[in-house]
Design an enzyme around this catalytic site. Structure first.
Site: not given
Ligand code: NAI
Length: 460
Positions: A46, A44, A448
């Site tokens: 990949g 599961l 910022h």
């Protein structure tokens, strides 16, 4: 369009392959009430979860901590006796993968996805339409999604296959589990895989040399960013041999041609990272009448193949071999199945190289804009205009390059080399998707100090 496997419809959707494309399609289909079967022959998650994106990022984070500690003195921090314990790094990588795999498994279960751990292939059903052979029987579905992924290419370079069998040549799969860093590592191919793994093994103590066929590293990376990255990685100790083609591999050496001469690089191990090929074999594609080539299954922007009711998403369609492209393709594919109009826009998918510093890009590069005959303007600023960047990157020389359409003043490409850029680039993708014009930037409030406000800095 629907298909009938012949023996009656067992499922609304059968998905072959449980990588990012497959598992996300399965989750979306099941969440939307479709009777869904996900079939996977290996693990599961990949390649991405087990031997690609996630393991590599785990290793690279350890390397970053180690490198920062080594450079601590620049920031007034002295650290003694620092070491990178490769064994522990690999164990942590395994733990990370295990946690994510368990999370994925329960998510599939909780959402009602049926799961079969077996090899699947397309077959002709009784009515002449495609069915799926798996678990010893032919299963039928209204829709079949192929998400079988890709594998590392082992090119027909003399000695490559033999040295791979002998354990001297490795791919991304084997190198992630190597017991200890090799004393010397030749990285064949300076693309994304090559650069990320070169970065880690350089930090882990290997003498790393990257051999790249092209004059620049980083594949489709903006040329100027590629040059900055090259210099940065060289400063960290990685050697690069560019414009060089590997022609032979023997025990302990890689032979390459450069400027008409044949040269040899001695190395303990070699990483083969010359690209990936779509997993098209063994799927019964020809039998089911699905058009494909060695580049992958042919699809349109709806992820449809030429065969009615059969779709292909992720690396197997060979369009953009990136996990997040597969996620988007999965969404589009399942939306189409649900009758929702949707299409993949391949021009607005970010690409990241997770080296230190990392690079992130979305949209047109100068090179691609030129190629398309686009009347563009490139605005370039040093990342040192960002207070946060300067505070955290002593001696750093990153840049942000923004590509504008000269006539419409719309942002059509954003390229950054600086840490955190991987976390910022999706915002740049939104700017491109929304056809944001330079004049609109002042309406967007950037926090910022942050590295991301470099976009405002560049355009206002
Ligand atoms: P790549 O196609 O990015 O790079 C392969 C490089 O090998 C090219 O620059 C090519 O010129 C060079 N090459 C080919 N034959 C050679 C030879 N004989 N001698 C020397 N150089 C040679 O392929 P890579 O790095 O294996 O990645 C495969 C796929 O996986 C890509 O689509 C990539 O985007 C994806 N990927 C993405 C990641 C990310 O998003 N951060 C991480 C890892 C992979």
């Amino acid at each position: 369009m629907e298909i009938d496997g012949g023996g009656g419809i067992n499922y609304d959707v059968i998905i072959i392959g449980a990588g990012p494309g497959g598992y996300s399609a399965a989750l979306k289909a099941a969440k939307n009430g479709l009777k869904t079967l996900l079939i996977e022959k290996a693990k599961l998650g990949g390649v991405c979860l087990n031997e690609g994106c996630i393991p590599t990022k785990t290793l690279l984070y350890s390397a970053k901590i180690f490198d920062n500690a080594k450079n601590g003195a620049k920031y007034g921090v002295t650290v003694e006796n620092i070491a990178l314990d490769h064994g522990k790094v690999v164990k942590r990588k395994d733990k990370t993968v295990k946690i994510l795999a368990a999370g994925l498994k329960s998510s599939l279960q909780n959402n009602g996805v049926n799961y079969l751990n077996d090899e699947a292939r397309l077959v002709k059903g009784e009515a002449g339409n495609a069915g799926v052979l798996a678990g010893g029987e032919v299963l039928a579905a209204k829709h079949i999604i192929i998400a079988s992924g890709s594998s590392a290419i082992m090119p027909p370079i003399e000695g490559a296959a033999e040295m791979y069998s002998a354990g001297m040549v490795l791919t991304n799969r084997e190198i992630l589990d190597i017991g200890e860093p090799p004393k010397s590592l030749a990285v064949i191919g300076g693309g994304v895989v090559g650069l990320e793994l070169a970065s880690y093994f350089n930090s882990a103590g290997s003498v790393v040399t990257v051999i790249e066929m092209l004059p620049q590293i980083g594949g489709g990376l903006d040329g100027e960013l590629a040059e900055i990255l090259l210099k940065d990685l060289q400063k960290k100790g990685i050697s690069f041999i560019l414009n060089a083609r590997v022609v032979r591999i023997a025990e302990g050496s890689v032979i390459y041609e450069q400027a008409g001469e044949t040269r040899e690089l001695c190395c303990e191990k070699a990483l083969m990272s010359v690209g990936r090929s779509a997993n098209v074999s063994g799927l019964g594609l020809a039998e089911a009448g699905v058009e494909f080539s060695s580049k992958g299954i042919v699809t349109n922007e709806f992820c449809e193949t030429n065969a009615a009711g059969i779709y292909a998403i992720g690396d197997v369609n060979g369009r953009l071999m990136l996990a997040h492209a597969a996620y988007r393709e999965a969404d589009v594919c399942v939306n189409r199945i649900l009758g929702i109009d949707d299409a993949v826009d391949y021009t607005n998918i970010p690409a990241v190289i997770y080296t230190n510093p990392e690079t992130a890009a979305v949209g047109e590069t100068e090179e691609s804009a030129k190629e398309k005959g686009c009347d563009y303007e490139a605005v370039k600023v040093s990342m040192r205009y960002s207070g946060r960047y300067l505070a955290e990157n002593e001696g750093g020389d990153g840049i942000c390059k923004i590509i504008l359409d000269r006539n419409s003043r719309e942002i059509i490409g954003v390229h950054m080399i600086a840490n955190y850029s991987s976390e910022i680039i999706y915002g740049a993708g939104i700017l491109i998707r929304n056809k944001t014009k330079v004049g609109d930037i002042e309406k967007i409030v950037f926090p910022h100090p942050s590295v991301g406000e470099i976009i405002r800095e560049a355009l206002i």
